[in-house]
Design a protein around this motif. Structure first.
Motif, short mmCIF file in Angstrom:
data_model
loop_
_atom_site.label_atom_id
_atom_site.label_comp_id
_atom_site.label_asym_id
_atom_site.label_seq_id
_atom_site.Cartn_x
_atom_site.Cartn_y
_atom_site.Cartn_z
N GLN A 246 -10.28 0.04 14.26
CA GLN A 246 -11.70 0.00 13.81
C GLN A 246 -12.49 0.25 15.10
OE1 GLN A 246 -13.92 0.83 11.01
NE2 GLN A 246 -12.63 -1.08 10.15
N GLN A 247 -13.21 1.66 14.79
CA GLN A 247 -14.15 1.81 15.81
C GLN A 247 -15.65 1.49 15.92
OE1 GLN A 247 -13.16 3.75 18.19
NE2 GLN A 247 -10.83 3.99 17.66
N ASP A 248 -16.17 1.52 14.70
CA ASP A 248 -17.57 0.70 14.38
C ASP A 248 -17.51 -0.82 13.96
OD1 ASP A 248 -19.90 0.53 13.75
OD2 ASP A 248 -19.92 1.70 12.01
N PHE A 249 -17.93 -1.37 15.27
CA PHE A 249 -17.92 -2.99 14.95
C PHE A 249 -18.63 -3.24 14.03
CE2 PHE A 249 -16.51 -1.86 19.26
CZ PHE A 249 -15.23 -2.54 19.39
N SER A 250 -19.83 -2.58 13.53
CA SER A 250 -20.80 -3.04 12.35
C SER A 250 -19.99 -3.16 11.13
CB SER A 250 -21.88 -2.07 12.26
OG SER A 250 -21.53 -0.76 12.02
N ILE A 251 -18.69 -2.53 10.82
CA ILE A 251 -18.06 -2.58 9.64
C ILE A 251 -16.68 -2.99 9.78
CG2 ILE A 251 -19.48 -0.63 8.53
CD1 ILE A 251 -17.20 1.16 9.17
N SER A 252 -16.64 -3.94 10.84
CA SER A 252 -15.29 -4.56 11.22
C SER A 252 -14.82 -5.42 10.46
CB SER A 252 -15.33 -5.32 12.51
OG SER A 252 -16.47 -6.36 12.63
N SER A 253 -15.57 -6.10 9.43
CA SER A 253 -15.24 -6.85 8.52
C SER A 253 -14.58 -6.12 7.29
CB SER A 253 -16.63 -7.65 7.93
OG SER A 253 -17.50 -6.73 7.18
N GLN A 254 -14.90 -4.84 7.06
CA GLN A 254 -14.22 -4.17 5.98
C GLN A 254 -12.82 -3.61 6.43
OE1 GLN A 254 -16.85 -0.93 4.90
NE2 GLN A 254 -18.68 -2.39 4.36
N LYS A 255 -11.87 -3.95 5.55
CA LYS A 255 -10.64 -3.70 6.06
C LYS A 255 -10.35 -2.06 5.45
CE LYS A 255 -8.50 -8.20 6.13
NZ LYS A 255 -7.39 -9.22 5.71
N LEU A 256 -9.31 -1.42 6.25
CA LEU A 256 -8.74 -0.27 5.75
C LEU A 256 -8.19 -0.37 4.44
CD1 LEU A 256 -8.17 1.43 9.28
CD2 LEU A 256 -10.15 1.89 8.01
N SER A 257 -8.04 0.49 3.60
CA SER A 257 -7.21 0.56 2.56
C SER A 257 -5.95 1.20 3.01
CB SER A 257 -7.88 1.59 1.50
OG SER A 257 -7.96 2.57 1.78
N LYS A 258 -4.84 0.70 2.18
CA LYS A 258 -3.65 0.90 2.29
C LYS A 258 -3.40 2.60 2.35
CE LYS A 258 -1.55 -3.22 0.40
NZ LYS A 258 -0.82 -4.00 -0.79
N ALA A 259 -4.23 3.32 1.59
CA ALA A 259 -3.98 4.70 1.43
C ALA A 259 -4.52 5.45 2.67
CB ALA A 259 -4.80 5.34 0.20
N ILE A 260 -5.61 4.72 3.24
CA ILE A 260 -6.02 5.37 4.55
C ILE A 260 -5.24 5.01 5.74
CG2 ILE A 260 -7.77 5.00 6.24
CD1 ILE A 260 -9.86 4.53 3.96
N VAL A 261 -4.62 3.93 5.63
CA VAL A 261 -3.55 3.40 6.85
C VAL A 261 -2.30 4.38 6.50
CG1 VAL A 261 -2.01 1.40 7.40
CG2 VAL A 261 -4.40 1.09 6.82
N LEU A 262 -1.83 4.55 5.82
CA LEU A 262 -0.83 5.53 5.43
C LEU A 262 -0.96 6.79 5.76
CD1 LEU A 262 0.86 4.22 2.20
CD2 LEU A 262 1.67 3.91 4.44
N GLN A 263 -2.36 7.46 5.19
CA GLN A 263 -2.68 8.86 5.67
C GLN A 263 -2.94 9.00 7.25
OE1 GLN A 263 -2.66 11.53 3.71
NE2 GLN A 263 -2.94 12.58 5.60
N LYS A 264 -3.35 7.93 7.78
CA LYS A 264 -3.68 7.94 9.41
C LYS A 264 -2.48 7.89 10.05
CE LYS A 264 -8.29 6.32 9.63
NZ LYS A 264 -8.97 7.29 10.38
N THR A 265 -1.42 7.09 9.54
CA THR A 265 0.02 7.03 9.98
C THR A 265 0.59 8.15 10.28
OG1 THR A 265 0.08 4.73 9.57
CG2 THR A 265 2.21 5.81 10.23
N ILE A 266 0.58 9.09 9.16
CA ILE A 266 1.31 10.44 8.59
C ILE A 266 0.73 11.33 9.71
CG2 ILE A 266 1.44 12.24 7.15
CD1 ILE A 266 1.74 10.12 5.02
N ASP A 267 -0.77 11.39 9.73
CA ASP A 267 -1.37 12.30 10.86
C ASP A 267 -1.07 12.10 12.41
OD1 ASP A 267 -2.78 13.22 8.60
OD2 ASP A 267 -4.60 12.18 8.92
N TYR A 268 -0.88 10.73 12.62
CA TYR A 268 -0.51 10.12 13.99
C TYR A 268 1.09 10.76 14.35
CZ TYR A 268 0.19 7.44 18.11
OH TYR A 268 0.55 7.17 19.43
#
Length: 239
Positions: free
Chosen positions: A102-124
């Motif tokens: 999480q880069q923005d600490f103002s929204i640190s309470s909001q968790k990343l969705s599973k779809a976003i986690v998978l997409q970021k993992t594929i991109d990485y």
């Protein structure tokens, strides 16, 4: 006297008849009460639940209910383990993949969705594959450079050794002017053929003509003949 005796006998018979009728009515009343009591008792008995039978039925059904409960609990536990494993996997991905941080600490309470986690993992992973390919190409280039440097090192060692073995050889070296004349003669010959064969009116024509000129005038045998002719010309000028 006889008349009185008859009247007394008749009266006695009437009294006995009345007493018998009264007894009959009393017995009939008692019988009705008993029958009513029996009917009430039977009705009450039928309305009372049979606890013994129900206990036996419950005793028969309890093993089935227990087996179903055990299966239900086992299924619930297995499903919970599966969900925990999936959650742990996503948490591990978020911890390993830098782009999931999480880069923005103002929204640190909001968790990343599973779809976003998978997409970021594929991109990485794709980024890592590209970096690996780039590094492999760099390693291959460095290996070629190292090989060329080794060859140059060997050549220089041979030159140094030859100079050490023949220290007087440098006295008969050709001057720079003669070298330039040789190089100029070779370049003049190549330029003449280039100027006669290559058109520079457009880039397309230049590209097409250059390749054909190289194939025709830069063959090893052609270059050898040019160099020999230039050397003979220079030699005739010197001597």
């Amino acid at each position: 006297m006889t008349g009185r005796a008859e009247d007394g006998g008749a009266a006695g018979r009437r009294r006995r008849g009345l007493v018998g009728e009264a007894l009959f009515m009393e017995n009939a009343r008692k019988g009705s009460i008993v029958s009513r009591a029996n009917s009430i008792g039977s009705t009450s008995a039928s309305s009372v639940p049979n606890t013994d039978d129900e206990d036996s039925d419950c005793a028969q059904e309890s093993p089935k209910d227990t087996y179903k409960d055990q299966r239900r609990r086992a299924h619930t536990q297995a499903e919970q383990k599966r969900r925990d494993a999936i959650k742990k996997g996503y948490n591990d991905l978020q911890a390993i993949v830098p782009t999931c941080e999480q880069q923005d600490f103002s929204i640190s309470s909001q968790k990343l969705s599973k779809a976003i986690v998978l997409q970021k993992t594929i991109d990485y992973i794709q980024f890592l594959h590209k970096e690996k390919k780039k590094q492999e190409e760099e390693v291959s280039t460095l290996r070629k450079d190292v090989m060329a440097l080794k060859i140059m090192k060997v050549n220089y060692e041979q030159i140094v050794k030859a100079h050490q073995d023949n220290p007087n050889e440098g006295k008969n070296q050709i001057s720079d002017e003669v070298k330039f004349n040789v190089f100029q003669g070779i370049m003049d010959s190549l330029f003449q053929s280039f100027n006669a064969s290559v058109s520079v009116t457009s880039f397309q024509e230049l590209s097409a003509c250059v390749f054909s000129w190289i194939e025709e005038h830069c063959k090893p045998q052609t270059l050898r003949d040019i160099v020999i002719g230039v050397l003979h010309k220079v030699k005739s000028q010197l001597y």
